[in-house]
Design a protein around this motif. Sequence first.
Motif, mmCIF file in Angstrom:
data_model
loop_
_atom_site.group_PDB
_atom_site.id
_atom_site.type_symbol
_atom_site.label_atom_id
_atom_site.label_comp_id
_atom_site.label_asym_id
_atom_site.label_seq_id
_atom_site.Cartn_x
_atom_site.Cartn_y
_atom_site.Cartn_z
ATOM 1 N N LEU A 114 40.674 60.517 33.566
ATOM 2 C CA LEU A 114 39.695 59.846 34.424
ATOM 3 C C LEU A 114 38.355 59.713 33.708
ATOM 4 C CD1 LEU A 114 40.473 61.516 37.877
ATOM 5 C CD2 LEU A 114 40.882 59.128 37.262
ATOM 6 N N ALA A 115 37.975 60.739 32.960
ATOM 7 C CA ALA A 115 36.728 60.664 32.185
ATOM 8 C C ALA A 115 36.818 59.570 31.130
ATOM 9 C CB ALA A 115 36.426 62.010 31.541
ATOM 10 N N ARG A 116 37.954 59.463 30.460
ATOM 11 C CA ARG A 116 38.126 58.393 29.464
ATOM 12 C C ARG A 116 38.024 57.020 30.119
ATOM 13 N NH1 ARG A 116 42.360 61.667 27.099
ATOM 14 N NH2 ARG A 116 43.887 60.454 28.265
ATOM 15 N N THR A 117 38.628 56.882 31.284
ATOM 16 C CA THR A 117 38.568 55.600 31.995
ATOM 17 C C THR A 117 37.124 55.247 32.357
ATOM 18 O OG1 THR A 117 40.786 55.930 32.903
ATOM 19 C CG2 THR A 117 39.374 54.337 34.023
ATOM 20 N N ALA A 118 36.376 56.237 32.823
ATOM 21 C CA ALA A 118 34.966 55.998 33.146
ATOM 22 C C ALA A 118 34.200 55.544 31.916
ATOM 23 C CB ALA A 118 34.344 57.269 33.727
ATOM 24 N N HIS A 119 34.408 56.220 30.800
ATOM 25 C CA HIS A 119 33.675 55.888 29.585
ATOM 26 C C HIS A 119 34.057 54.512 29.053
ATOM 27 C CE1 HIS A 119 33.085 60.467 28.858
ATOM 28 N NE2 HIS A 119 32.060 59.954 29.536
ATOM 29 N N ARG A 120 35.326 54.169 29.138
ATOM 30 C CA ARG A 120 35.738 52.839 28.674
ATOM 31 C C ARG A 120 35.073 51.731 29.482
ATOM 32 N NH1 ARG A 120 41.916 54.783 28.492
ATOM 33 N NH2 ARG A 120 41.961 55.655 26.373
ATOM 34 N N GLY A 121 34.785 52.020 30.745
ATOM 35 C CA GLY A 121 34.113 51.038 31.583
ATOM 36 C C GLY A 121 32.604 51.077 31.469
ATOM 37 N N LEU A 177 37.003 57.174 45.873
ATOM 38 C CA LEU A 177 37.823 56.047 45.432
ATOM 39 C C LEU A 177 39.283 56.217 45.815
ATOM 40 C CD1 LEU A 177 36.299 55.525 41.879
ATOM 41 C CD2 LEU A 177 35.918 54.119 43.917
ATOM 42 N N THR A 178 39.673 57.394 46.219
ATOM 43 C CA THR A 178 41.054 57.617 46.658
ATOM 44 C C THR A 178 41.348 56.836 47.921
ATOM 45 O OG1 THR A 178 41.051 59.828 45.687
ATOM 46 C CG2 THR A 178 42.741 59.381 47.340
ATOM 47 N N ALA A 182 37.801 49.625 37.838
ATOM 48 C CA ALA A 182 37.104 48.578 38.590
ATOM 49 C C ALA A 182 35.754 49.077 39.089
ATOM 50 C CB ALA A 182 37.966 48.102 39.751
ATOM 51 N N ALA A 183 35.682 50.345 39.483
ATOM 52 C CA ALA A 183 34.434 50.899 40.011
ATOM 53 C C ALA A 183 33.335 50.931 38.960
ATOM 54 C CB ALA A 183 34.676 52.301 40.554
ATOM 55 N N THR A 184 33.710 51.049 37.682
ATOM 56 C CA THR A 184 32.694 51.131 36.630
ATOM 57 C C THR A 184 31.920 49.829 36.467
ATOM 58 O OG1 THR A 184 34.266 50.510 34.865
ATOM 59 C CG2 THR A 184 34.018 52.877 35.369
ATOM 60 N N GLU A 185 32.368 48.760 37.083
ATOM 61 C CA GLU A 185 31.596 47.522 37.034
ATOM 62 C C GLU A 185 30.279 47.668 37.789
ATOM 63 O OE1 GLU A 185 33.776 44.052 38.162
ATOM 64 O OE2 GLU A 185 35.581 44.673 37.082
ATOM 65 N N HIS A 186 30.230 48.584 38.754
ATOM 66 C CA HIS A 186 29.033 48.754 39.569
ATOM 67 C C HIS A 186 28.495 50.178 39.550
ATOM 68 C CE1 HIS A 186 29.828 44.767 41.168
ATOM 69 N NE2 HIS A 186 31.057 45.149 41.441
ATOM 70 N N ALA A 218 36.019 60.291 42.128
ATOM 71 C CA ALA A 218 37.457 60.151 41.930
ATOM 72 C C ALA A 218 38.100 61.525 42.025
ATOM 73 C CB ALA A 218 37.757 59.522 40.572
ATOM 74 N N GLU A 219 39.243 61.576 42.661
ATOM 75 C CA GLU A 219 40.012 62.814 42.770
ATOM 76 C C GLU A 219 41.262 62.693 41.911
ATOM 77 O OE1 GLU A 219 40.230 64.008 47.123
ATOM 78 O OE2 GLU A 219 39.489 61.942 47.239
ATOM 79 N N PRO A 220 41.804 63.814 41.445
ATOM 80 C CA PRO A 220 43.089 63.736 40.761
ATOM 81 C C PRO A 220 44.091 62.996 41.644
ATOM 82 C CG PRO A 220 42.155 65.913 40.486
ATOM 83 C CD PRO A 220 41.271 65.190 41.465
ATOM 84 N N GLY A 221 44.728 61.998 41.079
ATOM 85 C CA GLY A 221 45.625 61.143 41.852
ATOM 86 C C GLY A 221 45.024 59.790 42.151
ATOM 87 N N THR A 222 43.705 59.635 41.970
ATOM 88 C CA THR A 222 43.098 58.320 42.135
ATOM 89 C C THR A 222 43.612 57.385 41.052
ATOM 90 O OG1 THR A 222 41.075 59.316 43.027
ATOM 91 C CG2 THR A 222 40.924 57.047 42.256
ATOM 92 N N ALA A 223 43.975 56.166 41.430
ATOM 93 C CA ALA A 223 44.518 55.205 40.471
ATOM 94 C C ALA A 223 43.481 54.880 39.403
ATOM 95 C CB ALA A 223 44.945 53.932 41.191
ATOM 96 N N ALA A 224 43.912 54.902 38.141
ATOM 97 C CA ALA A 224 43.002 54.600 37.040
ATOM 98 C C ALA A 224 42.418 53.200 37.169
ATOM 99 C CB ALA A 224 43.737 54.750 35.712
#
Length: 330
Positions: free
Chosen positions: A79-86, A323-324, A47-51, A36-42
């Motif tokens: 972005l790190a928080r989003t990854a961890h939540r998933g 993912l961008t 969704a990516a963390t499902e896989h 993920a790059e800065p600007g990638t939609a959360a």
Amino acid sequence: MIRWSALAVAVVLACTALSGCAVAPRASRPVVEAYAEPGTAAARVRAATEHAATIGIDGVTLTEDGSGLEPLPDQVRSLARTAHRGGAGAELLVSNFSESLGDFSPDTGTALLAHAATRRHVARELAALAARNHLDGVQIDLESLRARDRAGLVAFAAALESAVHDELGAEAPVTMAVMASTSAAGFRETGYDLRALAEHVDRFVLMTYDQHGPWSRPGSVGSLPWAQRVVAAAEREGLPADRIDLGIAGYGYVWGGRTTGQVSPARARAVAGHAARWSERTGEWSATLPDGRELHWSDARSYRARVALAQRLGLHGVALWSLTTQALPD
């Protein structure tokens, strides 16, 4: 999802009952990293963390003189928080990308790697930055290096390994993105002593993309036969298959006209229209348009072909950039 035929199930049951058949285990599915790059939609990261087991976050860059780090982009922590939540891990990429050049800077890389004190300082700064922002590890993404940088890169990997373990714990990973080569000389000329690096780096992402681009004649972004040759060369240079991730492009390029450059798979498909052609050999799409433009791109179908290749080669996993431009396929 794999569906077994009734005959296959019957054979397995019969073998189990008779205890007389040896059934070869299936190779495990490759582990997935998505960048993920800065600007990638959360939402796309979530969704990516499902896989994906890991979200690689790009990240932080070196200062032009190689002596420190530029400020961390604001979105990295979220972005790190989003990854961890998933349920995925998150690792911080560090690179020698230069905004003034619009490309990776060999001079910045050399400035970092040439001096022990600078290597130690930047390694400690990186590990502390990862800890403050709740990242789980660090990935080295130093590109366009030169042969003279090999020893310095190994020493930096060692310094970073020590710093990351001090700050994040003994199990925290240090990983490395490696520019693709199909020969030992190619890896060495671009600054890699892979056998020595393997002493300090847990996992290697082979960047098996950008085989062709706007800097070259039109051609595959990263064909399957070429990717397989890159893996073979890396293994000959000392990387175990179970520590290699196969890089996968989530984008394409267009040559000709005023739009030469990178395109998303969706945009490439829209531009190509009925001219789009799939190649089983390369595992990519291409199109030649009436106005002379030529496109090559990698999409979800390409991704699945490379997951199959990684599984066939017994690799640790795959890594999608990024993912961008493309959502992580199922």
